[in-house]
Each structure stands twice: as C-alpha cells, then as structure tokens.
Design an enzyme around this catalytic site. Structure first.
Site, PDB file in Angstrom:
ATOM      1  N   GLN A 124      -5.840  26.598  17.890  1.00  0.00           N
ATOM      2  CA  GLN A 124      -5.546  25.595  18.829  1.00  0.00           C
ATOM      3  C   GLN A 124      -4.213  24.655  18.660  1.00  0.00           C
ATOM      4  O   GLN A 124      -3.825  23.564  17.893  1.00  0.00           O
ATOM      5  CB  GLN A 124      -6.213  24.826  20.281  1.00  0.00           C
ATOM      6  CG  GLN A 124      -6.104  24.225  20.675  1.00  0.00           C
ATOM      7  CD  GLN A 124      -6.951  23.263  21.430  1.00  0.00           C
ATOM      8  OE1 GLN A 124      -7.834  23.760  22.401  1.00  0.00           O
ATOM      9  NE2 GLN A 124      -7.456  22.137  20.917  1.00  0.00           N
ATOM     10  N   GLY A 125      -3.282  25.083  19.517  1.00  0.00           N
ATOM     11  CA  GLY A 125      -1.780  23.973  19.281  1.00  0.00           C
ATOM     12  C   GLY A 125      -1.810  23.399  20.582  1.00  0.00           C
ATOM     13  O   GLY A 125      -0.322  23.654  21.396  1.00  0.00           O
ATOM     14  N   TYR A 126      -2.117  22.571  21.034  1.00  0.00           N
ATOM     15  CA  TYR A 126      -2.437  20.970  21.716  1.00  0.00           C
ATOM     16  C   TYR A 126      -1.516  19.978  21.871  1.00  0.00           C
ATOM     17  O   TYR A 126      -0.272  19.815  21.828  1.00  0.00           O
ATOM     18  CB  TYR A 126      -3.467  21.223  22.139  1.00  0.00           C
ATOM     19  CG  TYR A 126      -3.490  22.640  23.431  1.00  0.00           C
ATOM     20  CD1 TYR A 126      -3.398  23.545  23.641  1.00  0.00           C
ATOM     21  CD2 TYR A 126      -4.862  22.418  24.008  1.00  0.00           C
ATOM     22  CE1 TYR A 126      -3.674  24.618  23.558  1.00  0.00           C
ATOM     23  CE2 TYR A 126      -5.518  23.371  25.133  1.00  0.00           C
ATOM     24  CZ  TYR A 126      -4.841  24.983  24.505  1.00  0.00           C
ATOM     25  OH  TYR A 126      -5.392  25.641  25.451  1.00  0.00           O
ATOM     26  N   SER A 127      -2.493  19.065  20.505  1.00  0.00           N
ATOM     27  CA  SER A 127      -2.231  17.627  20.638  1.00  0.00           C
ATOM     28  C   SER A 127      -1.216  17.915  19.643  1.00  0.00           C
ATOM     29  O   SER A 127      -0.874  18.488  18.634  1.00  0.00           O
ATOM     30  CB  SER A 127      -3.117  17.080  19.877  1.00  0.00           C
ATOM     31  OG  SER A 127      -4.500  16.937  21.167  1.00  0.00           O
ATOM     32  N   SER A 159      -7.979  22.765  14.401  1.00  0.00           N
ATOM     33  CA  SER A 159      -9.139  22.601  13.062  1.00  0.00           C
ATOM     34  C   SER A 159      -9.245  24.086  11.799  1.00  0.00           C
ATOM     35  O   SER A 159      -9.136  23.516  11.008  1.00  0.00           O
ATOM     36  CB  SER A 159     -10.693  22.995  13.952  1.00  0.00           C
ATOM     37  OG  SER A 159     -10.726  23.004  14.595  1.00  0.00           O
ATOM     38  N   GLU A 242     -13.826  24.035  26.870  1.00  0.00           N
ATOM     39  CA  GLU A 242     -13.706  23.228  25.223  1.00  0.00           C
ATOM     40  C   GLU A 242     -14.872  22.452  25.678  1.00  0.00           C
ATOM     41  O   GLU A 242     -15.944  21.716  24.354  1.00  0.00           O
ATOM     42  CB  GLU A 242     -12.816  22.380  25.026  1.00  0.00           C
ATOM     43  CG  GLU A 242     -12.313  21.299  23.835  1.00  0.00           C
ATOM     44  CD  GLU A 242     -11.680  20.933  22.984  1.00  0.00           C
ATOM     45  OE1 GLU A 242     -10.925  21.035  22.016  1.00  0.00           O
ATOM     46  OE2 GLU A 242     -11.029  20.118  24.343  1.00  0.00           O
TER      47      GLU A 242
END
Lengths: 394, 351
Positions: A124-127, A159, A242
């Site tokens: 996941q590429g969010y933050s 992660s 999530e």
C-alpha cells in the site's frame, strides 16, 4: 439475543471440520511465505469456499452470498485446529474490495483472481514523510505524458514493499485542485524502472516497514482505479477495511492467554508470578477489558448480519484494541522483571523476547492506521456529532 | 446466532425511560433526596409496569424474560437516577423463584410486600457484621449495607452457612446510614434472636444472588454513565468560550471520545454477563465479576470526566449532575469494589 447456531450453521461447522480433518496433511504449518505448498493450500481453500468466499466466480472467487456467520465459523474452526486460514494481506483485504466496488471490468478480471490466489502480492502506497494524519496533503506527483503517468515522489511505512509485485498508490494528478480532489488511485508494478525500496528499521531493531522512492516511474494511464481526482474517495473504501483489521479482539484474546500461561508457569522467589497480588490484579483488569472487546466483536458481527451500523461500538475497536495489546505486552514485561529486558537472541529470553517486540510494535500500531488522536476525532465527530476543528490553510 | 437487543427489548428500554422521565424527573429525584417525597408514587408506578418480574418465569407470575431484560430495566433506572428499589426486588425475585416460594413471590410482584436485601456481610465482613442462625427459626447478628429498607416489610439475608432467610422488618433493629447516594438509602440491620424463616437450607443460591446483584449494579452504572456522557456532549455544544462552542476543541472532544470508547464495549460485557445467567451458566459467575469490576472502573472515569467537561457548572448542586456521580460511586462500593470482585474472578479461575 441467542448465541446458539441454527441447524444450518451446525451442519456447516461439521462440513468445515470434516474438510480440515481430510486435508490437514496438506496444510503448510508454519510456512508464512508464498511457498508452493502455501499457494496450493490457498487454491484448495478458494475451491471449497473457505477463503475469497464472496468474491464472484468470474473473478476467481467462490461466489457465495455474504454470510458473516459462516465466515466466523470458518475462522473459529481453522483457528481451533491450528491450520492456516486463507491469506489476508493488504491486497486481499484492501485492494480486492476496492476493485470490486470501483474497478473497471478489465481491472477486476486482470487482478482479482491472481491476488486472491496469492500469485500477486501487493503493498500500500499511502503515507508520505510529510503526510501522515493529514494524508490528503500527499505530494507524490503523477503527470500525464501521452498515455502514461510519470510518477515522482516518496512513500513511507510500506510494509511488504520488498516482497510485493504491485503497489496500490495515491498520487497527486491535479496539483491545482483542492487537496482532496487532486488525488488519483493508481496501480504500479514494483519492478518498474525508477522504483527504489529501502528498508526502514524501527525501534524494534527490525525493518517491518520500508520507504519507496519514485523517480520518473512510468505506468499506463489505464492503471488508474476510478476517475482522475477521485482517488481520495476510492481510498476511503479501503481505509474502512484496514481499521477493521487493526485491533482485532481475537488477537488480543490470544495474547492474553499467552500472558496468563506465562504468569502461571514462571516463578520469582519460588512463587508464581500470578501469586503477586499487584500483578494479578493488573492481569484481571486486562482480562475484563479483553472480554468486553471480545463481546463487542460479537455485537459487531450481529450488527453486520442485520445490516445495521454499530456506530461507536465499531469506531472504538482500533483505539481500544491496539491499546489493549500494548498493555498486555507491558504487563508481561513488568511481571518478568529484569528477565523482561531480554530480547531476541538471548538464551534466557522468555517467549523469544517477543513481549518486548510486542510492546514496541503495538505502540507502532497505536500510531499507525490512523493515530489514536485521529480515532478520537472520528469517534467524537461521527459517533457523537461534535463539530470538526476549524481548518487552517489547505 | 444473534448478539443484539430484540425489538421487544428496545421497547422495554423505551418504556422504562418514559416512566423515568414522567414519574421521576430530576426535580422529583431532588425532593426525594431531600426527604420531601417518600417515593411511594414512583414505586407504585414501577410496580404497575410489571417489570419487577422481568426475569421471573410466566408460570410464577412474571414476564418470563431473562436477567438481561431485568438489567435493561435497571440500566434505564440508572440513566434517570430513579430512586426506586428495583435492584433488591429483582434479586429477591430470583431467590424466591429458586426456593419455590410462589405465594411470597406473587405478593412481591404485586407490590403488596416489599423487601430489603441484606447481603453485604456475605461479601465482606466489616465492623463485626455477620449473621448466625439460632436453631432453625431465628437469627442473630448484623448486616451493614442493606438496600431497599425504606418501605420494606421483609428482609432477605444470608447466614454464615450461606443459607437464605427472610425476616420481618419489624423484628429487626434498623439504623439508616448517611450515605453519599441519596437516591438509594442504605441502612444497617441488627437481629437479636429475630424470628426468621429459612427459605434456602441448601446454601447454594447465595453465590448466584450476589452475582445477579453485581450484574444489576453494572447495568445501573451503564445507564448512569451513558446519561453523563450525553449530558457532557450536549453541554459542550451549548457552552461557548473563546468565541466557539467548547465541544469544537479537541481537548474536549477527545475526553468525550474516550468516554464513548469505554462505554460501548462495557455495554457488550454487561449484556453478555446477563445473558449468561439464563443461557451459559458455566460462564455466569466469572462474567458477572468482570461486568461489575469493569463498569466500576469505566464508571469512575466517566463520572469524573463528564463532570470535568461541564466545568464549574458540573461542580454545582444546581445542575444536579452530582446525583449521577454519586450513584455511580455507590454502585462501585456496593457488594464488592473492583479489586475485591477481581479477586473473586481469580478464585473462580483457580489462579
């Protein structure tokens, strides 16, 4: 209120037990990686409807109607028999539901099947370093050149970036639009030229996360989910999933049981740790909280089966669950005294030094996935109807 | 498999809430607390609703529901700090059901004979309290924190063997306490060769009765904390400082969120413990202890925090919020504070 299962479910439970007995020898015990045995097990579970149960058949799932009680029975039986459940990584639990709701037909056909079979691993590429709680301020840019996006920027807290084949990622495509309306949700192959993954070592001494850097990474514009500028809405479909995963009461129950066992077996000055009244009282307090969270989980199950919104009972799970896990680890360390200092690699470390790791890692969980403070904003605003803090800037 | 309230249970809650609003508004609670209302009208209105027999089988003249339903009644009474003795009667009802005392039960449900509950000495002995049998027809000794004495004709108590007895109030010496919670007066009873009727010679019912009372205390606290949170949120949306309602400041919002986040799982725990009494008897005692201890802790946090959100107003007598604060405080001490009850939970698990 009725905590018994009707005949239909009793039969279903028998079916699951029979399956486990018959196939137990194929279960890849202790193998967490995507070994051939693990993937074969995953395919077997899909075939019998014990994972990817409600994913439509045309996308590679089992195609059953949603039935939360059956899902729970499956989880209970697999856990009681100590055989691995179906995979539940971020691709399966977050991307797949998003694609089902927002993806094009072609995207669904291309990605859902391989993802649920464990053949394609996602991160996941969010933050971003500058965009944590204020995620919508993210700055990683995707500029259109012909039929490609050209992506530049940086993600953090990724992660499974090292193992992942693909990333679902939020990028800014409309820099002039208001911040929530300038974001798009895109799918990026991790082997694209210009992607660099660097392990991020945390306070635990391990790299549970990574940083991902993008330099002129090119992907086809067709790799967008939803429309340009709609990425914030698309992402919110997955954030909901999530928060459901973090603070899971069954995990807290398992940690608590491990702590009870430790305190009943371990001795100090000849007495069991649990014989110390101060430590025992702390343990009992945690047991009460853990039971409250467990029964709260039953309540959420029923709300979900009835199609009702459990409101605060649901919104409080992440806040309370992560804190509880942290407190359980804290008591284990305190009860162990100086032995509680020993970490992985020391021959006298209890439970492999896992309690110290838990104590630190669970603090990370209190911060991650929406900090405790963000959770309190959500509870007070959506749960109690209190006004938002007046916004300054952006 | 369904862990939620039924439409009938929601209706039960609504009707008790309506009763509380109509029969026991705060002005009346205040008059009762100040000794200007004897509570008899509030009591008769409760009896008329028929809820005293919520957890009593239909064949015994009750509603044939469960302890959860009795707890939902108690929850609403706590929410309204209603000064009626539902709790001792709901516990006595279980004793009379268990011992097959059907005549006595019918009279109690009809409101003809009122009971007090004197079991505090069976949980912890203080100041020399304790009750001993003299033969099979009389009692000697004392119990310190009896509930429901005002207006009662009978007292249910237990001797040092755990056997249950009923004594006429007129055969006991009674001294009322000056306790902090004026919505439920407490008193001391003293038996001097007091004639008594042995209703449970087995001594086996006492444990369950104490746990039933603990679940009901937890339910009462649950109702009271929900009221305090609601009041705090409402006040924070009216009160302005620095040109904004104080409920728009995160410092205040986070206090309210913390209260809400503790209350909802505690509600689930109370439901489960009450449900267990009728359906999961092996789990009942442990869950009852945890429900009591956990609600005691949540109660202390919410009572203090909700008062704090009200600022100076919360500290005044004028607002009356202190009635809830004190009721929650009383529930915490009665029949075992959280530390004592958690020790019971440890024993139940052979820890």
């Amino acid at each position: 209120m009725d905590l018994t299962y009707s005949d239909e479910y009793v039969d279903f439970r028998d079916e699951v037990r029979t399956f486990i007995e018959r196939h137990r020898d194929q279960a890849p015990i202790g193998e967490l990686s995507r070994s051939r045995a693990r993937l074969a097990w995953q395919r077997l579970l899909i075939e019998h409807g014990y994972t990817a149960r409600t994913i439509p058949k045309e996308y590679g799932g089992y195609g059953a109607e949603p039935d939360i009680l059956r899902s729970r029975i499956i989880a209970e039986e697999f856990s009681a028999a100590r055989v691995p459940m179906g995979l539940a990584d971020q691709g399966i639990s977050m991307l797949v539901p998003t694609l089902l709701e927002r993806g094009t037909e072609e995207q669904k056909r291309r990605w859902i099947g391989p993802t649920i079979r464990g053949e394609v691993v996602w991160c996941q590429g969010y933050s971003e370093p500058g965009s944590g709680s204020d995620l919508a301020s993210l700055k990683t840019r995707a500029e259109v050149e012909g039929d490609e996006f050209v992506i530049n920027g940086q993600k953090i807290w990724t992660s499974t970036a090292k193992e992942a084949d693909m990333m679902f990622c939020l990028v800014r495509t409309e820099p002039d639009a208001p911040k929530h309306q300038g974001i798009s949700y895109v799918l990026i192959p991790m082997d694209s030229p210009g992607i660099e993954v660097r392990p991020l070592v945390t306070m635990t001494g391990h790299a549970e996360f990574n940083e991902v850097f993008f330099t002129d990474v090119r992907i086809p514009t067709s790799q967008i989910v939803g429309e340009r500028g709609e990425g914030w809405l698309v992402a919110n479909t997955t954030l909901k999933h999530e928060r459901g995963m973090l603070g899971d009461p069954n995990a807290a129950q398992a940690h608590l049981q491990q702590l009870v066992d430790l305190m009943r077996e371990e001795r100090a000055d000849g007495d069991r740790l649990i014989d110390n009244p101060a430590l025992r009282d702390r343990l009992l307090k945690l047991q009460g909280t853990a039971l409250a969270m467990k029964f709260n989980g039953l309540r959420l199950l029923t709300s979900s089966a009835r199609g009702e919104d459990a409101k605060i009972a649901r919104l409080a799970v992440k806040l309370n669950g992560c804190e509880l896990n942290h407190q359980i680890a804290a008591l284990a360390i305190d009860a162990l005294g100086e032995l509680g200092l020993l970490y992985r690699g020391d021959e006298r470390a209890r439970d492999g030094g896992g309690w110290q790791w838990q104590y630190m890692f669970q603090l990370g969980m209190i911060i991650g996935g929406g900090t405790a403070q963000i959770q309190k904003n959500i509870i007070s605003e959506r749960g109690l109807g209190m006004p938002r803090e007046p916004k300054t800037g952006g | 498999m369904d862990f939620g309230l039924s439409p009938e249970q929601h209706m039960l809650q609504d009707s008790v809430a309506r009763y509380a609003a109509e029969s026991a508004p705060l002005e009346r609670v205040r008059r009762y607390a100040e000794g200007a209302d004897d509570g008899s009208e509030m009591w008769s209105a409760l009896v008329d609703m028929g809820v005293l027999g919520a957890a009593v089988p239909e064949r015994a003249g009750g509603l044939g529901l469960g302890l959860l339903d009795a707890a939902l009644v108690q929850e609403q009474l706590g929410a309204g700090v209603v000064p009626v003795d539902h709790l001792p009667h709901a516990v006595v009802a279980q004793a009379l059901v268990r011992t097959g005392a059907s005549d006595a039960l019918a009279k109690m449900l009809a409101g003809e004979v009122r009971y007090a509950l004197a079991l505090s000495h069976a949980v912890q002995q203080r100041e020399g309290a304790g009750v001993r049998a003299q033969g099979d027809g009389a009692l000697e000794g004392s119990s310190l924190f009896a509930q429901g004495l005002r207006g009662a004709e009978r007292i249910l108590t237990a001797d040092d063997q755990g056997r249950l007895w009923v004594v006429r109030t007129s055969d006991a010496e009674i001294r009322m306490h000056e306790s902090i919670d004026k919505t439920r007066p407490l008193g001391e009873v003293r038996f001097q060769s007091a004639p008594a009727e042995l209703i449970d010679p087995s001594g086996e019912a006492l444990g369950d009765l104490v746990h039933v009372a603990r679940v009901l205390l937890a339910a009462d606290t649950l109702g009271a904390v929900q009221h305090m949170l609601d009041a705090a949120v409402a006040y924070s949306l009216e009160r302005e400082q620095f040109g904004r309602v104080i409920g728009s400041f995160q410092a205040v919002k986070h206090l309210c969120a913390e209260m809400a986040a503790q209350i909802e799982p505690a509600r689930s725990l109370m439901w489960y413990a009450a449900y267990a009494f009728d359906h999961l008897p092996d789990e009942f005692a442990l869950c009852a202890c945890h429900a009591k201890a956990h609600l005691d802790e949540v109660g202390r946090f919410v009572a203090r925090t909700a008062t704090e959100v009200h600022g100076g107003m919360g500290f005044t007598d004028l607002l009356g919020l202190h009635y809830w604060f004190k009721r929650i405080g009383a529930n915490r001490q009665l029949l075992g504070g959280p530390e004592l009850v958690r020790e019971d939970a440890a024993l139940l698990q052979d820890w």
